[in-house]
Design a protein around this motif. Sequence first.
Motif, PDB file in Angstrom:
ATOM      1  N   GLU A  44       0.819  -1.215   0.000  1.00 34.33           N
ATOM      2  CA  GLU A  44       0.000   0.000   0.000  1.00 34.33           C
ATOM      3  C   GLU A  44       0.858   1.273   0.000  1.00 34.33           C
ATOM      4  OE1 GLU A  44      -3.411   0.051   2.711  1.00 34.33           O
ATOM      5  OE2 GLU A  44      -3.045  -2.069   3.113  1.00 34.33           O
ATOM      6  N   THR A  45       0.334   2.303  -0.647  1.00 31.92           N
ATOM      7  CA  THR A  45       0.974   3.611  -0.622  1.00 31.92           C
ATOM      8  C   THR A  45       0.635   4.312   0.693  1.00 31.92           C
ATOM      9  OG1 THR A  45       0.890   3.856  -3.028  1.00 31.92           O
ATOM     10  CG2 THR A  45       1.063   5.883  -1.742  1.00 31.92           C
ATOM     11  N   ILE A  46       1.638   4.943   1.290  1.00 28.22           N
ATOM     12  CA  ILE A  46       1.411   5.753   2.488  1.00 28.22           C
ATOM     13  C   ILE A  46       1.193   7.188   2.025  1.00 28.22           C
ATOM     14  CG2 ILE A  46       2.326   6.526   4.693  1.00 28.22           C
ATOM     15  CD1 ILE A  46       1.714   3.508   4.535  1.00 28.22           C
ATOM     16  N   GLU A  47       0.085   7.769   2.463  1.00 29.91           N
ATOM     17  CA  GLU A  47      -0.301   9.096   2.004  1.00 29.91           C
ATOM     18  C   GLU A  47      -0.417  10.058   3.183  1.00 29.91           C
ATOM     19  OE1 GLU A  47      -3.942   7.947   0.203  1.00 29.91           O
ATOM     20  OE2 GLU A  47      -3.006   7.238  -1.639  1.00 29.91           O
ATOM     21  N   VAL A  48      -0.114  11.321   2.903  1.00 29.71           N
ATOM     22  CA  VAL A  48      -0.280  12.353   3.920  1.00 29.71           C
ATOM     23  C   VAL A  48      -1.224  13.422   3.370  1.00 29.71           C
ATOM     24  CG1 VAL A  48       1.781  13.630   3.162  1.00 29.71           C
ATOM     25  CG2 VAL A  48       0.916  13.962   5.477  1.00 29.71           C
ATOM     26  N   ALA A  49      -2.107  13.908   4.233  1.00 32.40           N
ATOM     27  CA  ALA A  49      -3.017  15.003   3.873  1.00 32.40           C
ATOM     28  C   ALA A  49      -2.764  16.148   4.848  1.00 32.40           C
ATOM     29  CB  ALA A  49      -4.468  14.543   3.956  1.00 32.40           C
ATOM     30  N   ILE A  50      -2.532  17.330   4.288  1.00 33.36           N
ATOM     31  CA  ILE A  50      -2.235  18.499   5.112  1.00 33.36           C
ATOM     32  C   ILE A  50      -3.253  19.598   4.810  1.00 33.36           C
ATOM     33  CG2 ILE A  50      -0.491  20.222   5.714  1.00 33.36           C
ATOM     34  CD1 ILE A  50       1.651  18.315   4.647  1.00 33.36           C
ATOM     35  N   ASN A  51      -3.976  20.033   5.830  1.00 35.53           N
ATOM     36  CA  ASN A  51      -4.897  21.174   5.686  1.00 35.53           C
ATOM     37  C   ASN A  51      -4.114  22.453   5.936  1.00 35.53           C
ATOM     38  OD1 ASN A  51      -6.634  18.799   6.403  1.00 35.53           O
ATOM     39  ND2 ASN A  51      -8.240  20.315   6.091  1.00 35.53           N
ATOM     40  N   LEU A  52      -4.121  23.327   4.934  1.00 34.29           N
ATOM     41  CA  LEU A  52      -3.365  24.566   5.032  1.00 34.29           C
ATOM     42  C   LEU A  52      -4.286  25.768   5.240  1.00 34.29           C
ATOM     43  CD1 LEU A  52      -0.843  24.001   2.091  1.00 34.29           C
ATOM     44  CD2 LEU A  52      -0.440  23.639   4.537  1.00 34.29           C
ATOM     45  N   VAL A  99      -3.114  17.616  10.048  1.00 37.28           N
ATOM     46  CA  VAL A  99      -2.329  16.632   9.300  1.00 37.28           C
ATOM     47  C   VAL A  99      -2.882  15.242   9.604  1.00 37.28           C
ATOM     48  CG1 VAL A  99      -0.021  15.671   8.891  1.00 37.28           C
ATOM     49  CG2 VAL A  99      -0.263  18.080   9.538  1.00 37.28           C
ATOM     50  N   ALA A 100      -2.947  14.401   8.589  1.00 39.46           N
ATOM     51  CA  ALA A 100      -3.340  13.004   8.793  1.00 39.46           C
ATOM     52  C   ALA A 100      -2.523  12.120   7.861  1.00 39.46           C
ATOM     53  CB  ALA A 100      -4.826  12.809   8.529  1.00 39.46           C
ATOM     54  N   VAL A 101      -2.230  10.910   8.311  1.00 39.11           N
ATOM     55  CA  VAL A 101      -1.550   9.930   7.460  1.00 39.11           C
ATOM     56  C   VAL A 101      -2.432   8.691   7.350  1.00 39.11           C
ATOM     57  CG1 VAL A 101       0.801  10.716   7.891  1.00 39.11           C
ATOM     58  CG2 VAL A 101      -0.228   9.043   9.434  1.00 39.11           C
ATOM     59  N   SER A 102      -2.300   7.994   6.240  1.00 36.19           N
ATOM     60  CA  SER A 102      -3.091   6.785   6.021  1.00 36.19           C
ATOM     61  C   SER A 102      -2.378   5.921   4.995  1.00 36.19           C
ATOM     62  CB  SER A 102      -4.497   7.143   5.503  1.00 36.19           C
ATOM     63  OG  SER A 102      -4.397   7.777   4.233  1.00 36.19           O
ATOM     64  N   LYS A 139      -4.719  10.946  12.779  1.00 30.41           N
ATOM     65  CA  LYS A 139      -4.408  12.368  12.908  1.00 30.41           C
ATOM     66  C   LYS A 139      -3.046  12.560  13.572  1.00 30.41           C
ATOM     67  CE  LYS A 139      -9.237  13.862  13.081  1.00 30.41           C
ATOM     68  NZ  LYS A 139     -10.297  14.508  13.884  1.00 30.41           N
ATOM     69  N   VAL A 140      -2.333  13.582  13.112  1.00 27.64           N
ATOM     70  CA  VAL A 140      -0.955  13.822  13.550  1.00 27.64           C
ATOM     71  C   VAL A 140      -0.830  15.208  14.178  1.00 27.64           C
ATOM     72  CG1 VAL A 140       1.451  13.996  12.759  1.00 27.64           C
ATOM     73  CG2 VAL A 140      -0.107  12.363  11.654  1.00 27.64           C
ATOM     74  N   GLU A 141      -0.009  15.305  15.216  1.00 28.42           N
ATOM     75  CA  GLU A 141       0.304  16.617  15.784  1.00 28.42           C
ATOM     76  C   GLU A 141       1.094  17.394  14.740  1.00 28.42           C
ATOM     77  OE1 GLU A 141       2.595  16.072  19.315  1.00 28.42           O
ATOM     78  OE2 GLU A 141       1.027  14.952  20.379  1.00 28.42           O
ATOM     79  N   PRO A 142       0.560  18.519  14.248  1.00 33.30           N
ATOM     80  CA  PRO A 142       1.234  19.246  13.168  1.00 33.30           C
ATOM     81  C   PRO A 142       2.694  19.596  13.463  1.00 33.30           C
ATOM     82  CG  PRO A 142      -0.989  20.068  13.422  1.00 33.30           C
ATOM     83  CD  PRO A 142      -0.756  19.131  14.558  1.00 33.30           C
ATOM     84  N   ALA A 143       2.991  19.950  14.721  1.00 31.80           N
ATOM     85  CA  ALA A 143       4.356  20.370  15.056  1.00 31.80           C
ATOM     86  C   ALA A 143       5.363  19.259  14.830  1.00 31.80           C
ATOM     87  CB  ALA A 143       4.417  20.840  16.504  1.00 31.80           C
ATOM     88  N   THR A 144       4.926  17.981  14.888  1.00 36.08           N
ATOM     89  CA  THR A 144       5.872  16.865  14.798  1.00 36.08           C
ATOM     90  C   THR A 144       6.268  16.536  13.370  1.00 36.08           C
ATOM     91  OG1 THR A 144       4.115  15.157  14.780  1.00 36.08           O
ATOM     92  CG2 THR A 144       4.950  15.873  16.930  1.00 36.08           C
TER      93      THR A 144
END
Length: 230
Positions: A39-47, A211-214, A222-227
């Motif tokens: 599977e592809t690992i994807e990141v989504a970032i809300n700006l 930020v979220a990864v899947s 969901k990811v802590e944006p600062a990290t």
Amino acid sequence: MAIGKRLNKAREGVDREKLYPLADAIKMVKERAKAKFDETIEVAINLGVDPRHADQMVRGVVTLPNGTGRTLRVGVFARGAKADEAKAAGADVVGAEDLVEKVQNGTIDFDRCIATPDMMPLVGRLGKVLGPRGLMPNPKIGTVTMDVTGAVKGAKGGSVEFRVEKAGILQAGVGKASFSEEKLVENIKALADAVSKAKPAGSKGTYIQRVAVSSSMGPGVKVEPATILG
């Protein structure tokens, strides 16, 4: 139905409201990537931008330190010596008027498109075909260039184009589930760094908001944006 059951099972242990440190989120995503393919690992970032305004558009290209795990087919619009250079660099499809005609007839057998500047009057005719697919060459992201060798090798070596969509969300594939956690973290941080550097002057308030990864078939974490920075 089977997909729904699998996704529900994968969601077990994921707090949908909690923000996880990046390394923890990646570990959880990898553990839940159970499909029969890599599977592809994807990141989504809300700006914090409104891309409807030209001065708030975010786009660019970044070479991920560990590649994407995906082999891209690269098409190059060029003539003469530059066409030969593209072939030598590993381009899959190279041409001029002949390639324009192929694309106009519906044959698009490349995932990334590069053009030399002198070819753009010709390539411009393909805007309605290449534009909606995100394939239109653009000097801002290095796909309209005389450095054909560098552009082709970059595309083959793991460069990723990113562009914010209408809702202010930027999405990108950053590797495969088979990658180590460390490599995925490095790739995401490289992407985040490039996105941060592309912050438009018109952006006000918090720039990286959510930020979220899947994985391709797994739940979002969901990811802590600062990290994802630094």
